[in-house]
Write an enzyme that holds these catalytic residues in place. Structure first.
Site, PDB file in Angstrom:
ATOM      1  N   CYS A  68      -8.557  -6.775 -19.541  1.00 53.04           N
ATOM      2  CA  CYS A  68      -7.661  -5.881 -18.802  1.00 53.04           C
ATOM      3  C   CYS A  68      -6.291  -6.529 -18.642  1.00 53.04           C
ATOM      4  O   CYS A  68      -6.181  -7.691 -18.231  1.00 53.04           O
ATOM      5  CB  CYS A  68      -8.257  -5.577 -17.436  1.00 53.04           C
ATOM      6  SG  CYS A  68      -7.242  -4.489 -16.400  1.00 53.04           S
ATOM      7  N   CYS A 104      -8.192   0.414 -16.893  1.00 54.87           N
ATOM      8  CA  CYS A 104      -8.999  -0.569 -17.615  1.00 54.87           C
ATOM      9  C   CYS A 104     -10.482  -0.213 -17.579  1.00 54.87           C
ATOM     10  O   CYS A 104     -11.203  -0.396 -18.575  1.00 54.87           O
ATOM     11  CB  CYS A 104      -8.779  -1.958 -17.034  1.00 54.87           C
ATOM     12  SG  CYS A 104      -7.149  -2.652 -17.395  1.00 54.87           S
ATOM     13  N   CYS A 176       6.875   7.978   7.460  1.00 62.20           N
ATOM     14  CA  CYS A 176       6.481   6.565   7.461  1.00 62.20           C
ATOM     15  C   CYS A 176       7.473   5.763   8.306  1.00 62.20           C
ATOM     16  O   CYS A 176       7.099   4.827   9.016  1.00 62.20           O
ATOM     17  CB  CYS A 176       6.465   6.014   6.031  1.00 62.20           C
ATOM     18  SG  CYS A 176       5.289   6.811   4.930  1.00 62.20           S
ATOM     19  N   CYS A 179       7.237   4.966  12.309  1.00 62.86           N
ATOM     20  CA  CYS A 179       6.584   3.754  12.827  1.00 62.86           C
ATOM     21  C   CYS A 179       7.121   2.476  12.194  1.00 62.86           C
ATOM     22  O   CYS A 179       7.110   1.425  12.830  1.00 62.86           O
ATOM     23  CB  CYS A 179       5.075   3.817  12.590  1.00 62.86           C
ATOM     24  SG  CYS A 179       4.214   5.084  13.548  1.00 62.86           S
ATOM     25  N   HIS A 180       7.572   2.559  10.944  1.00 58.24           N
ATOM     26  CA  HIS A 180       7.897   1.340  10.192  1.00 58.24           C
ATOM     27  C   HIS A 180       9.324   1.307   9.661  1.00 58.24           C
ATOM     28  O   HIS A 180       9.590   0.652   8.657  1.00 58.24           O
ATOM     29  CB  HIS A 180       6.923   1.183   9.020  1.00 58.24           C
ATOM     30  CG  HIS A 180       5.505   0.962   9.440  1.00 58.24           C
ATOM     31  ND1 HIS A 180       5.059  -0.232   9.970  1.00 58.24           N
ATOM     32  CD2 HIS A 180       4.423   1.795   9.421  1.00 58.24           C
ATOM     33  CE1 HIS A 180       3.770  -0.137  10.242  1.00 58.24           C
ATOM     34  NE2 HIS A 180       3.352   1.079   9.934  1.00 58.24           N
ATOM     35  N   ARG A 224      -5.189   2.241   2.706  1.00 57.72           N
ATOM     36  CA  ARG A 224      -4.286   2.066   3.839  1.00 57.72           C
ATOM     37  C   ARG A 224      -3.271   3.207   3.901  1.00 57.72           C
ATOM     38  O   ARG A 224      -3.009   3.755   4.976  1.00 57.72           O
ATOM     39  CB  ARG A 224      -3.540   0.722   3.720  1.00 57.72           C
ATOM     40  CG  ARG A 224      -2.637   0.444   4.926  1.00 57.72           C
ATOM     41  CD  ARG A 224      -3.487   0.162   6.153  1.00 57.72           C
ATOM     42  NE  ARG A 224      -2.715   0.122   7.382  1.00 57.72           N
ATOM     43  CZ  ARG A 224      -2.515   1.169   8.186  1.00 57.72           C
ATOM     44  NH1 ARG A 224      -3.017   2.353   7.871  1.00 57.72           N
ATOM     45  NH2 ARG A 224      -1.832   1.031   9.297  1.00 57.72           N
ATOM     46  N   CYS A 228      -2.547   6.242   6.698  1.00 53.08           N
ATOM     47  CA  CYS A 228      -1.228   6.545   7.273  1.00 53.08           C
ATOM     48  C   CYS A 228      -0.944   8.041   7.196  1.00 53.08           C
ATOM     49  O   CYS A 228      -0.437   8.637   8.160  1.00 53.08           O
ATOM     50  CB  CYS A 228      -0.136   5.779   6.529  1.00 53.08           C
ATOM     51  SG  CYS A 228      -0.074   4.022   6.909  1.00 53.08           S
TER      52      CYS A 228
END
Length: 267
Positions: A68, A104, A176, A179-180, A224, A228
């Protein structure tokens, strides 16, 4: 009597000063908690599984993943995580680690990538992907993030990711960036990294995949980001979709130079 009075005052002063000196911020307390957990991070079990899966002959073609190409040549793992997502000529796409592994698994081993992408997190081949991303990311631990931006598709992905990051929508009009997107934000007593610049971008992006203590599972970046979107009350994005990859490019490029810590441990 004077001696007794002086001693009393010293004891009183000490009792006042000691608690003040021992106080910690919430962020320091959480950081100390994570540091204690890091010694014996359960992600190590996923790493060991991932290394076995990389070498094991599986799938309809009975082949391993050792050929791969993760961007640094067939079979080269060390350093690959720190440079993903990136453009791959054979697919004509910018791919992150999980989408590249799907490629792969399909081309080398004969698995159905579309079927795996539709499999719920933590089940079937999705669970095997978690092991692979844990091991591959661990092979780059401590290296600086250095996502390439030389190809037009990589630069376009960054701009798309930037727009998505600041896109406000859904029933709560969240993005997004809600919060960030700025310094000094917190949620549930923990600091939120500012993913638009370093050190927040490097620390935030470079820590995933990570073992989640609260769920007892290892989460990759795809999972993750899916969570969100859930918290923003957005529709779930497709697994390994261009949307999730573009967001990863935006965060990763912003974090250039930050040291990778994945697989980390999160509460």
């Amino acid at each position: 009597m004077r001696t007794t009075t002086c001693l009393s005052l010293l004891v009183l002063a000490g009792s006042i000063a000691l608690p003040a000196a021992a106080q910690k911020t919430t962020a320091e307390g959480i950081a100390e908690y994570r540091a204690l957990l890091q010694d014996g991070n359960p992600a190590e079990l996923f790493e060991a599984k991932g290394e076995d899966l990389w070498k094991q002959k599986r799938g309809p073609k009975g082949a391993s993943m050792e050929k791969c190409d993760l961007g640094k040549g067939p079979g080269v793992v060390k350093g690959a995580f720190a440079e993903l997502p990136r453009y791959f000529p054979d697919t004509g796409r910018v791919q992150d680690m999980e989408s590249r592994l799907l490629t792969c698994m399909e081309t080398l081993q004969g698995f159905d990538a579309a079927a795996i992408a539709k499999t719920p997190f933590g089940q079937g081949e999705q669970k095997n992907l978690e092991g692979l991303v844990a091991w591959i990311s661990a092979e780059s631990k401590g290296l600086p993030l250095n996502l390439p931006q030389s190809h037009a598709s990589e630069r376009r992905a960054y701009e798309v990711g930037k727009r998505l990051f600041f896109l406000r929508a859904g029933p709560h009009d969240f993005a997004c960036a809600t919060c960030h997107g700025a310094d000094g934000k917190r949620i549930r007593l923990q600091d939120l990294p500012n993913l638009t610049k370093n050190p927040g971008a490097g620390e935030g992006f470079g820590a995933w995949p990570a073992y989640r203590v609260s769920s007892g599972e290892l989460w990759g970046m795809q999972r993750r980001l899916n969570d969100c979107f859930r918290q923003q009350r957005f529709p779930y994005p497709g697994y390994a979709s261009d949307v999730t990859v573009a967001l990863a490019v935006y965060m990763g490029v912003n974090g250039k130079g930050g040291k990778t810590t994945a697989p980390a441990i999160k509460r």
